[in-house]
Design an enzyme around this catalytic site. Structure first.
Site, PDB file in Angstrom:
ATOM      1  CD  GLU A   1      -7.984   0.395  -6.791  1.00 40.77           C
ATOM      2  OE1 GLU A   1      -8.952   0.139  -5.963  1.00 40.77           O
ATOM      3  OE2 GLU A   1      -6.827   0.219  -6.405  1.00 40.77           O
TER       4      GLU A   1
ATOM      5  CD  GLU B   1      -0.839   0.051  -5.573  1.00 36.08           C
ATOM      6  OE1 GLU B   1      -1.445   0.579  -4.712  1.00 36.08           O
ATOM      7  OE2 GLU B   1      -1.202  -0.929  -6.032  1.00 36.08           O
TER       8      GLU B   1
END
Length: 328
Positions: free
Chosen positions: A137, A142
């Site tokens: 990932e 974010e």
């Protein structure tokens, strides 16, 4: 003295041949405006991170005006009109996943706006949902609760870590990428060189460009503000061919020094989503909805109550993309 342009070019190429050397790529996918609808699948699934959201399918998102597109822009957002009941479903939101998967590639996001507000947890990332975490990932964008700056992070299966010090503009926050270690905090880099990389600061400058290059030798993330004159022309103008050798020092650099990237990452999809009060355990507790994190962000009440009772607080909780260009 007259400079020999051949020698200058050779010198630049030799400089690029260092540990941060890049490569040349050609355009594979250009996603603009209504092209998002044919390039992405709207995932009407239960939030894997147990946030206070209900992800809806494309027809529902369009009917509720949670997504819309023009010839040159695409917007996806969370509901900002409904008061929620404590025992009822979460606030309607959108999660999209690219139809195509990518291995070694470069992706450039031209983004004008990202979600902001207390309780928000927006993310632009890549993974293989059916093989997580073995397939790896990469979190490109974010953050939570308007807390700047952005953090870019890798999450992997065991035996993958990053050096404590690398050639990058950001600041290493953690080095162990293993999802089973440290509450799945991953190996993250905070973009401390540019607090306009996330949230209200990002939106105040009309956004900019995020780019990620993934190879078997390294993964890099760059960020350029909208009016950054040093931003590479090929990246910001959607050129048919790009050369990452000349993109400068990345904001985040993840080398394969202590991690075999080829075995820790497989073909990944691009995922863009907005969750609220996410409850997945990280670093000993949830992130956006963690009472300590939430309060330290200057946010009122508790996260779930705030999300339930204040729909108009989410009128800026939306993504706006001009384009996504993928190069291979």
């Amino acid at each position: 003295m007259k400079l020999n342009t051949v020698n200058v070019s050779f010198a630049l190429a030799s400089l690029a041949g260092s540990a941060l050397a890049g490569a040349v790529y050609t355009l594979n996918d250009r996603i603009v405006g209504e092209g998002f609808y044919s390039s992405f699948n709207f995932e009407a699934i239960a939030d894997p991170t147990h946030g206070r959201v209900t992800y809806v399918d494309q027809p529902t998102a369009q009917r509720l005006n949670l997504t819309y597109a023009t010839s040159n822009t695409f917007i996806m957002r969370t509901d900002d009109t409904t008061v929620l009941t404590p025992s009822g479903p979460g606030r309607n939101s959108v999660r999209i996943r690219s139809n195509r998967q990518y291995t070694q590639h470069v992706v450039v996001f031209d983004m004008q706006h990202m979600p902001e507000g207390c309780g928000t947890w927006p993310a632009v990332w890549e993974t293989n949902e059916s093989n997580w975490p073995a397939g790896g990932e990469v979190d490109i964008v974010e953050g939570v609760n308007n807390v700047e700056p952005n953090q870019s992070t890798l999450h992997t299966s065991p035996n993958c870590s990053m050096p404590a010090s690398t050639t990058q503009l950001g600041t290493t926050a953690s080095t162990n990428c293993d999802t089973t270690a440290n509450g799945n905090s991953g190996c993250g880099v905070r973009l401390t060189e540019d607090y306009n990389s996330y949230g209200p600061g990002f939106n105040s400058i009309n956004g900019g460009w995020y780019a990620m290059e993934r190879t078997n030798s390294y993964i890099k993330v760059w960020f350029w503000e909208r009016h950054d004159r040093s931003a590479p022309f090929d990246a910001t103008n959607g050129a048919w061919s790009i050369d990452t050798n000349f993109w400068g020092t990345p904001a985040a650099y993840f080398p394969n020094t202590y991690c075999d990237l080829a075995s820790h990452f497989d073909a990944n999809n691009i995922i863009i989503n907005l969750t609220l009060c996410e409850l997945m355990q990280r670093t000993g507790g949830d992130w956006a909805g963690n009472p300590a994190v939430y309060a330290a962000s200057g946010c009122p009440s508790d996260c779930v109550s705030y999300v339930n009772n204040n729909p108009t607080a989410f009128n800026k909780a939306y993504f706006q993309f001009s384009s996504i260009n993928v190069y291979t």
